[in-house]
Design a protein around this motif. Structure first.
Motif, short mmCIF file in Angstrom:
data_model
loop_
_atom_site.label_atom_id
_atom_site.label_comp_id
_atom_site.label_asym_id
_atom_site.label_seq_id
_atom_site.Cartn_x
_atom_site.Cartn_y
_atom_site.Cartn_z
N HIS A 105 46.69 36.73 32.86
CA HIS A 105 47.43 37.99 32.73
C HIS A 105 46.43 39.11 32.48
N GLU A 106 46.64 40.21 33.15
CA GLU A 106 45.68 41.31 33.10
C GLU A 106 45.48 41.86 31.70
N PRO A 107 46.51 42.04 30.85
CA PRO A 107 46.25 42.53 29.48
C PRO A 107 45.39 41.58 28.66
N ASP A 108 45.59 40.26 28.84
CA ASP A 108 44.76 39.32 28.10
C ASP A 108 43.29 39.41 28.53
N VAL A 109 43.05 39.53 29.81
CA VAL A 109 41.67 39.65 30.28
C VAL A 109 41.05 40.95 29.81
N TRP A 110 41.84 42.02 29.73
CA TRP A 110 41.32 43.30 29.24
C TRP A 110 40.87 43.18 27.78
N PHE B 139 32.82 36.73 34.79
CA PHE B 139 34.20 36.25 34.71
C PHE B 139 34.99 36.65 35.96
N LEU B 140 34.76 37.85 36.47
CA LEU B 140 35.44 38.25 37.70
C LEU B 140 35.02 37.37 38.87
N GLU B 141 33.75 36.99 38.91
CA GLU B 141 33.30 36.06 39.95
C GLU B 141 33.97 34.71 39.79
N THR B 142 34.20 34.28 38.55
CA THR B 142 34.89 33.02 38.31
C THR B 142 36.33 33.09 38.78
N VAL B 143 36.98 34.21 38.51
CA VAL B 143 38.37 34.37 38.96
C VAL B 143 38.44 34.35 40.49
N ARG B 144 37.49 34.99 41.16
CA ARG B 144 37.45 34.95 42.63
C ARG B 144 37.20 33.52 43.11
N PHE B 145 36.40 32.77 42.39
CA PHE B 145 36.14 31.38 42.74
C PHE B 145 37.41 30.55 42.62
N THR B 146 38.18 30.75 41.55
CA THR B 146 39.41 29.98 41.36
C THR B 146 40.48 30.34 42.39
N GLU C 265 42.46 42.84 41.44
CA GLU C 265 42.89 44.16 41.89
C GLU C 265 42.95 45.19 40.76
N SER C 266 42.67 44.77 39.53
CA SER C 266 42.71 45.70 38.39
C SER C 266 41.51 46.63 38.44
N ARG C 267 41.77 47.92 38.52
CA ARG C 267 40.68 48.88 38.61
C ARG C 267 39.93 49.00 37.28
N ARG C 268 40.65 48.90 36.18
CA ARG C 268 39.95 49.06 34.90
C ARG C 268 39.06 47.87 34.60
N LEU C 269 39.47 46.68 35.03
CA LEU C 269 38.61 45.51 34.82
C LEU C 269 37.35 45.60 35.68
N GLN C 270 37.49 46.04 36.92
CA GLN C 270 36.31 46.18 37.77
C GLN C 270 35.37 47.26 37.26
N GLY C 271 35.94 48.39 36.83
CA GLY C 271 35.09 49.45 36.29
C GLY C 271 34.41 49.05 35.00
N PHE C 272 35.12 48.34 34.12
CA PHE C 272 34.53 47.89 32.86
C PHE C 272 33.36 46.95 33.13
#
Length: 604
Positions: free
Chosen positions: A280-285, A308-315, A329-336
């Protein structure tokens, strides 16, 4: 003297009572201590002699061999009939025994019946421990009653010898002794299989937290129901991961496992439990904010969010984890993740070696005290001249040797970092090593002779690791030398040169590529030499031996100019390499020596 009955002894066996010792009876004189001990030993020896004489009876079951040995050592017995009981004070069955002879008799009997394993050695007899027990340490041991304690003597053996079987004994100051680690000895494919099974077990543990959180998790759950042994589930996971390396599987599993552990602790503090997957996006944030706080506290972990984003893409593309699209697709996660990675600063790449470092490796190959260091320096020179990663040499299929003018040595392998491309093309990746290096010596022939001398066969198919991990006691392991061990060994061989502490294993691959760039070679040539695909050449040039002829010829010419004393900057200024063999489709600059040339003629 009063007698004391002991429960563990027979009825007719008695021991003399030992007088209690009082502190005031001693003045800490060594001579008085010896006299008192002798008096006690005399009583014990007399009683033991009587027991020995009593057991002379044929019915006593006494060991005849031990009795004969006692007679040979000077023990005299009085022939008297054995009695059922005897009083030690009456002198019955008395014998005349010398204390020294009796001690020798007992020791001889003990040594005769003692079985020692010749493979068991004392600590100072082990090669890896001789440096600790060496006499040069000069330990000051305490003295007891004037008796000086000394360390056991060690043999001064020459540890730089080669046995008939080809095993090599380690030299005391060899560089590999401090570089090679004591880890499990498994060959390359056995270790690969075990690590892959370990990675699949970790991913199975992650999927078991919520079988419905991924499409593959539901399939694995059905496999476990039909096959409780887990073999079918393990086969399903391996098929999903395809040709991914076990290091990638372990890295991705570790990254996701850290998030799951944080997620569990985060919600347990609030008094309830929530499944970490699907994501869930809030938990990852919140997890990314936790990683930032840990990075500020520990001053490390800048790439945690990006990993971690690379791991999510792997899964997403392997186990079809639900919720992965929302995270990616979360912009704030990618920017962070981008901001955190920027805080790390520039990447510190492995520095290339200079000419003095390659000459040091050549000198070690020709004149080192340890033959293992010689072979190690030769393998590192092969890795450097082949522009290969050290991990590319962990399993070589076969070797081709062209020992002629402008000849080379070619290593063929399928186990390398970009092996997925080669497996699709069903081709080996060739690593071409020029026969001539930066020195005038025939270093490759010297290396091949040493390689055979230590018991390794360069013509074996498959060859396996180019350099197996050496043992401290002699010989080589089945496992290949790891990357970290190779880096430590390289620094040990280069110790004393400039910047020797900064070199890593990738420095061997980067050395000649850096020299080619500094000498003015174009990018396409350097891409082929570095075994990189490009938009112009493609992967067929990398995997085709004959298509590498032009770049290899340029590299040989560069090494030849270095051997005659020219520097890289001088070579680049004069253009000796850039204009030797122009690429196909390119017009060579006119030098003014051909018909119709409008430029100035080259002076003769």
């Amino acid at each position: 003297m009063d007698l004391i009955e002991v429960e563990d002894l027979e009825d007719d066996e008695v021991l003399p009572e030992i007088d209690p010792l009082h502190l005031e009876d001693f003045d800490f004189s060594f001579q008085q201590d010896i006299e008192h001990l002798n008096s006690i030993a005399s009583g014990l020896a007399g009683n033991m002699s009587q027991d020995l004489a009593r057991h002379q009876s044929p019915d006593s079951g006494f060991d005849a061999d031990l009795l004969d040995e006692a007679h040979d050592d000077g023990v005299e017995f009085i022939d008297q009939p054995a009695q059922e009981s005897c009083d030690p004070n009456t002198g019955t069955n008395a014998c005349i025994v010398d204390k020294t002879d009796w001690a020798l008799t007992v020791n001889h009997a003990f040594e005769r019946h003692r079985a020692l394993d010749p493979a068991m050695k004392l600590p100072w007899e082990q090669p890896s421990m001789q440096g600790i027990f060496h006499n040069s340490l000069g330990l000051n041991l305490p003295q007891v009653h004037g008796i000086a304690l000394e360390l056991p003597a060690t043999k001064n053996e020459d540890r730089n010898q080669i046995s008939v079987s080809g095993e090599v004994e380690a030299c005391a100051d060899a560089a590999f002794l401090s570089a090679v680690k004591d880890i499990q000895d498994l060959d390359y494919f056995e270790n690969k299989r075990m690590q892959t099974d370990l990675a699949c077990a970790k991913w199975l543990d992650i999927l078991s937290m919520n079988w419905s959180a991924s499409a593959i998790g539901q399939q694995v759950c059905e496999d476990l129901r039909s096959d409780p042994t887990g073999e079918l589930a393990n086969e399903t996971l391996k098929a999903c991961f395809g040709t991914k390396s076990y290091s990638t599987l372990l890295k991705r599993a570790g990254s996701l496992k850290r998030f799951i552990l944080w997620h569990r602790d985060h919600y347990l503090e609030r008094g309830f439990s929530v499944d970490a997957i699907p994501l869930h996006e809030p938990d990852v944030w919140n997890y990314f904010r936790h990683l930032r706080d840990s990075r500020i506290r520990d001053a490390r972990g800048y790439t945690g969010p990006a990993t971690f984003l690379e791991t999510v893409r792997f899964t997403k593309f392997t186990i079809a984890l639900r919720g992965a699209d929302d995270i990616l697709e979360s912009r704030r996660l990618q920017g962070f993740a981008a901001i955190e990675k920027r805080e790390k600063g520039p990447t510190h790449q492995a520095p290339p070696m200079e000419l003095e470092h390659l000459r040091r490796l050549h000198s070690v190959l020709l004149g080192a005290d340890s033959i293992v260091d010689k072979v190690g320096a030769g393998c590192m020179l092969l890795c450097t001249y082949a522009r290969a990663r050290w991990s590319d040499l962990r399993f070589i299929h076969h070797v081709e040797i062209e020992s002629k003018r402008n000849g080379c040595l070619v290593l063929y392998t399928t186990e390398h970092k970009t092996s997925a491309v080669g497996e699709k093309k069903e081709q080996y990746l060739p690593f071409v090593v020029p026969w001539d290096g930066v020195t005038n010596e025939n270093w490759l022939q010297t290396f091949l002779d040493l390689y055979q001398q230590v018991g390794l066969n360069i013509h074996k198919v498959p060859l396996g690791p180019l350099l197996p991990a050496p043992r401290s006691g002699g010989g080589f392991c089945a496992r290949p030398l790891t990357t970290s061990e190779a880096a430590a060994w390289l620094r040990g061989l280069l110790k004393g040169t400039s910047n020797w502490e900064s070199f890593r294993s990738h420095s061997m691959k980067a050395t000649l590529l850096d020299w080619c760039a500094r000498s003015g070679m174009d990018k396409e040539v350097r891409s082929v030499l570095g075994h990189h695909c490009s938009a112009v050449s493609g992967s067929e040039v990398v995997y085709a031996r004959h298509l590498q002829a032009r770049p290899i010829r340029k590299l040989m010419m560069l090494l030849g100019l270095i051997r005659i004393g020219m520097g890289l900057e001088e070579i680049a200024d004069r253009g000796n390499i850039a204009g030797v063999t122009p690429a196909a489709g390119r017009s060579r600059p006119c030098s003014g020596c051909c018909r119709g040339c409008s430029g100035p003629r080259r002076p003769t």
